[in-house]
Design a protein around this motif. Structure first.
Motif, short mmCIF file in Angstrom:
data_model
loop_
_atom_site.label_atom_id
_atom_site.label_comp_id
_atom_site.label_asym_id
_atom_site.label_seq_id
_atom_site.Cartn_x
_atom_site.Cartn_y
_atom_site.Cartn_z
N GLY A 129 0.85 -1.32 0.07
CA GLY A 129 0.04 -0.11 0.06
C GLY A 129 0.81 1.32 -0.23
N PRO A 130 0.20 2.56 -0.37
CA PRO A 130 1.10 3.95 -0.21
C PRO A 130 1.26 4.19 0.87
CG PRO A 130 -1.42 3.92 -0.34
CD PRO A 130 -1.21 2.76 -0.46
N VAL A 131 1.06 3.71 2.17
CA VAL A 131 1.80 4.21 3.43
C VAL A 131 2.85 3.42 3.97
CG1 VAL A 131 1.28 5.31 5.66
CG2 VAL A 131 -0.38 5.52 3.73
N GLU A 132 3.96 3.71 3.88
CA GLU A 132 5.05 2.80 4.69
C GLU A 132 4.94 3.04 6.16
OE1 GLU A 132 8.70 2.59 3.03
OE2 GLU A 132 7.99 2.77 0.77
N ASP A 133 4.27 2.18 6.86
CA ASP A 133 4.38 2.35 8.38
C ASP A 133 4.21 0.68 8.95
OD1 ASP A 133 1.78 1.45 8.38
OD2 ASP A 133 0.87 3.47 8.90
N GLU A 134 4.02 0.56 10.27
CA GLU A 134 4.23 -0.65 10.97
C GLU A 134 3.07 -1.31 10.33
OE1 GLU A 134 5.08 -2.36 14.43
OE2 GLU A 134 6.61 -1.74 13.22
N GLY A 135 1.87 -0.82 10.15
CA GLY A 135 0.74 -1.56 9.63
C GLY A 135 0.95 -1.98 8.35
N SER A 136 1.57 -1.58 7.46
CA SER A 136 1.78 -1.85 6.00
C SER A 136 2.72 -2.95 5.83
CB SER A 136 1.90 -0.63 5.17
OG SER A 136 2.99 -0.11 5.41
N ALA A 137 3.74 -3.41 6.97
CA ALA A 137 4.84 -3.98 6.68
C ALA A 137 4.45 -5.66 6.85
CB ALA A 137 5.72 -3.97 7.84
N THR A 138 5.01 -6.29 5.91
CA THR A 138 4.89 -7.78 5.88
C THR A 138 6.13 -8.29 5.19
OG1 THR A 138 3.47 -9.70 5.55
CG2 THR A 138 3.36 -7.96 3.72
N PHE A 139 5.98 -9.53 4.88
CA PHE A 139 7.32 -10.38 4.30
C PHE A 139 6.74 -11.10 3.25
CE2 PHE A 139 7.40 -10.10 8.82
CZ PHE A 139 8.52 -9.52 9.05
N LEU A 140 7.67 -11.19 2.15
CA LEU A 140 7.44 -12.20 1.23
C LEU A 140 7.48 -13.65 1.67
CD1 LEU A 140 10.07 -10.73 -1.58
CD2 LEU A 140 7.58 -10.23 -1.13
N ARG A 141 6.86 -14.73 1.43
CA ARG A 141 6.62 -15.78 2.23
C ARG A 141 8.00 -16.51 2.09
NH1 ARG A 141 2.50 -18.98 -1.89
NH2 ARG A 141 4.04 -19.23 -3.67
N PRO A 142 8.58 -17.19 3.26
CA PRO A 142 9.80 -17.90 3.23
C PRO A 142 9.51 -19.15 3.02
CG PRO A 142 9.10 -17.58 5.65
CD PRO A 142 8.08 -17.03 4.70
N GLU A 143 8.35 -19.65 2.91
CA GLU A 143 7.77 -20.93 2.51
C GLU A 143 6.57 -20.96 2.05
OE1 GLU A 143 8.07 -23.13 6.22
OE2 GLU A 143 6.15 -22.85 6.69
N THR A 144 6.05 -21.94 1.24
CA THR A 144 4.64 -21.98 0.84
C THR A 144 3.65 -22.46 1.69
OG1 THR A 144 4.69 -24.24 -0.36
CG2 THR A 144 5.26 -22.04 -1.62
N ALA A 145 4.07 -23.30 2.64
CA ALA A 145 3.22 -23.93 3.66
C ALA A 145 2.34 -23.35 4.26
CB ALA A 145 4.05 -24.73 4.60
N GLN A 146 2.39 -22.09 4.74
CA GLN A 146 1.52 -21.18 5.57
C GLN A 146 0.46 -20.97 5.04
OE1 GLN A 146 1.82 -21.35 8.73
NE2 GLN A 146 4.05 -22.24 8.66
N GLY A 147 0.55 -20.75 3.57
CA GLY A 147 -0.70 -20.60 2.63
C GLY A 147 -1.74 -21.72 2.60
N ILE A 148 -1.10 -22.88 2.89
CA ILE A 148 -2.17 -24.05 2.90
C ILE A 148 -2.62 -24.18 4.28
CG2 ILE A 148 -1.95 -26.47 3.03
CD1 ILE A 148 0.30 -26.48 0.98
N PHE A 149 -2.02 -23.87 5.50
CA PHE A 149 -2.78 -24.01 6.64
C PHE A 149 -3.82 -22.74 7.06
CE2 PHE A 149 1.86 -25.60 7.98
CZ PHE A 149 1.29 -26.95 7.70
N VAL A 150 -3.61 -21.72 6.48
CA VAL A 150 -4.53 -20.62 6.51
C VAL A 150 -5.93 -21.11 5.94
CG1 VAL A 150 -2.77 -18.80 7.51
CG2 VAL A 150 -3.67 -19.03 5.13
N ASN A 151 -5.67 -21.53 4.93
CA ASN A 151 -6.84 -22.17 3.78
C ASN A 151 -7.42 -23.32 4.25
OD1 ASN A 151 -7.22 -19.72 2.17
ND2 ASN A 151 -4.99 -20.33 1.41
#
Ligand code: ATP
Length: 442
Positions: A129-151
């Motif tokens: 998003g257009p605002v760089e703050d705590e709330g907009s921070a995330t990570f590029l996934r380091p493994e694909t597995a978590q996408g499976i667990f949350v779904n």
């Protein structure tokens, strides 16, 4: 890098398999691009995995989750806290290394000793998003597995799967590795092929053993030499915080410390992931067992494989130099000849069509044969250079079959098929050529 690796790396660049990313700007450490042949090899490898793990089974479904996920995912999964390697810094040249990969003295300046190890998080940060703050921070996934667990819940409900069942996914993962290296063995952007196989609690030992056997079998089926693969079970003290048991499938990499290193890990992750996501998200991720009328939190067995690393192992496994050349290529001064003995299902180009002359009617016949075969497979048509040299070009990129169109072909409607490994030649009717290869290539 060992001599054999230098040769492979050079072949990969010269023939368009793999080369450093953004090379014209000096590259970017730990990042590689796949060229015209590399992309085909990679697709074939992923297709072979998907076929075995998803298509041929009733109990596994696929998923393609996003690379970017809500940052809460990484808190709940433990990655924010635990996705770390111990980092040390040379007190003289200030170069940084992974503590478990170096000795006492700096391998770069050969003089300095190291600082005390400190944890270094491997996740690559980004903002959304257009605002760089705590709330907009995330990570590029380091493994694909978590996408499976949350779904888990959505996929289970929509596909009406009952335990035991699996969710499979192929996709990019990113790790800010402290010391990337050994070509594509350790990179900062790579692809994973992961299966999360959900089971009833208490059945984990059985399924853990099942998947170790299944996965090993697959590696052999795609052409790996048996003597270059082995299983290594982790001793208790080496287990990750989420694992009750882990076994790696290892390959005999020429650069590996101790001769072997991981290409796939099979882990018994218990209910660690679902439990954490359930607690953090306050969403019910349990499974209702129709037979016992009970709700359970599934256990999971995870076979997790790296596309790029397996591809590197495949290339090393298939690479062979024949000193003095192979008998048929006498005109090329008997220098060393390279053959990539890739399994036909994995080879980027399946058949090369080679007319013996650059003129009609052989070229037209050759192009027609190539056009027919192209509907099913990746084909190369090549009318340049001597036939011996053209065979060599194809051997070097692992093409399992060459079809030679000669002057007799025009009269007898037959061509010569040459097999890469045995170099045996056989006359085959042009009308039957498609069926002939269907049996051999699939
Ligand atoms: P390592 O101990 O080599 O760092 P890992 O145990 O952290 O690997 P996993 O988290 O189990 O690796 O990942 C599963 C698979 O993903 C590995 O078997 C490997 O094939 C692949 N993989 C992991 N990290 C990388 C990387 N940096 N580059 C290429 N492939 C990787």
């Amino acid at each position: 890098m060992p001599d054999e690796m230098e040769k492979l790396v050079s072949l990969c660049k010269r023939r368009g398999f793999i080369f450093p990313g953004s090379d014209i700007y000096g590259g970017l450490a730990g990042i590689y691009d796949y060229g015209p042949l590399g992309v085909l090899l990679k697709q074939n490898l992923k297709a072979a995995w998907w076929k075995r793990v998803v298509q041929e089974r009733e109990d596994v479904v696929g998923l393609d989750a996003a690379i970017l996920m809500n940052a809460k995912t990484w808190e709940a999964s433990g990655h924010t806290k635990f996705m770390t390697d111990a980092l040390v810094e040379c007190k003289k040249c200030h170069h940084r290394f992974r503590a478990d990969k170096v000795g006492e003295t700096c391998p770069d300046c050969k003089k300095g000793t190291f600082t005390e190890p400190r944890p270094f998080n491997l996740m690559l940060k980004t903002t959304v998003g257009p605002v760089e703050d705590e709330g907009s921070a995330t990570f590029l996934r380091p493994e694909t597995a978590q996408g499976i667990f949350v779904n888990f819940h959505t996929v289970q409900q929509s596909s009406r799967q009952k335990l035991p069942f699996g969710i499979a996914q192929i996709g990019k993962a990113f790790r800010n590795e402290i010391t990337p290296g050994n070509f594509t063995f350790r990179t900062r952007e790579f692809e994973q092929m992961e299966l999360e196989y959900f089971i009833k609690p208490g059945e984990d030992k059985k399924w853990y053993e099942y998947w170790i056997k299944e996965r090993m079998k697959w590696f052999l089926d795609i052409g790996f030499k048996k003597q270059n693969l082995r299983l290594r079970e982790y001793p208790k003290e080496e287990l990750a915080h989420y694992s009750k048991g882990t076994t790696d499938i290892e390959y005999a990499f020429p650069f590996a410390k101790g001769g072997w290193d991981e290409i796939e890990g099979i882990a018994n992750r218990t209910d660690f992931d679902l439990k954490n996501h359930q607690e953090a998200s306050k969403q019910d991720l349990s499974y209702f067992d129709e037979e016992t009328k009970e709700r359970v939190l599934s256990y999971v067995i995870e076979p997790s494989a790296g596309v790029d690393r397996i591809m590197l192992a495949l290339l090393i496994d298939a690479f062979e130099e024949v000193e003095g050349g192979r008998t048929e290529t006498t005109e090329s001064n008997k220098d060393t000849e390279t053959v990539l003995r890739l399994h036909p299902s994995i080879a980027p180009i399946k058949v090369a069509v080679l007319p013996l002359s650059k003129k009609e009617p052989l070229t037209k016949l050759g192009r027609d044969i190539a056009a027919g075969l192209r509907k099913r497979w990746m084909i190369q048509y090549d009318e340049t250079a001597s036939i011996g040299r053209r065979y060599r070009r194809q051997d070097e990129i692992g093409t399992p079959y060459c079809v030679t169109v000669d002057f007799e072909s025009v009269d007898d409607n037959k061509v010569t098929v040459r097999e890469r490994d045995s170099m045996k030649q056989e006359r085959v009717g042009i009308a039957e050529i498609g069926e002939y290869f269907k049996d051999k290539i699939g």
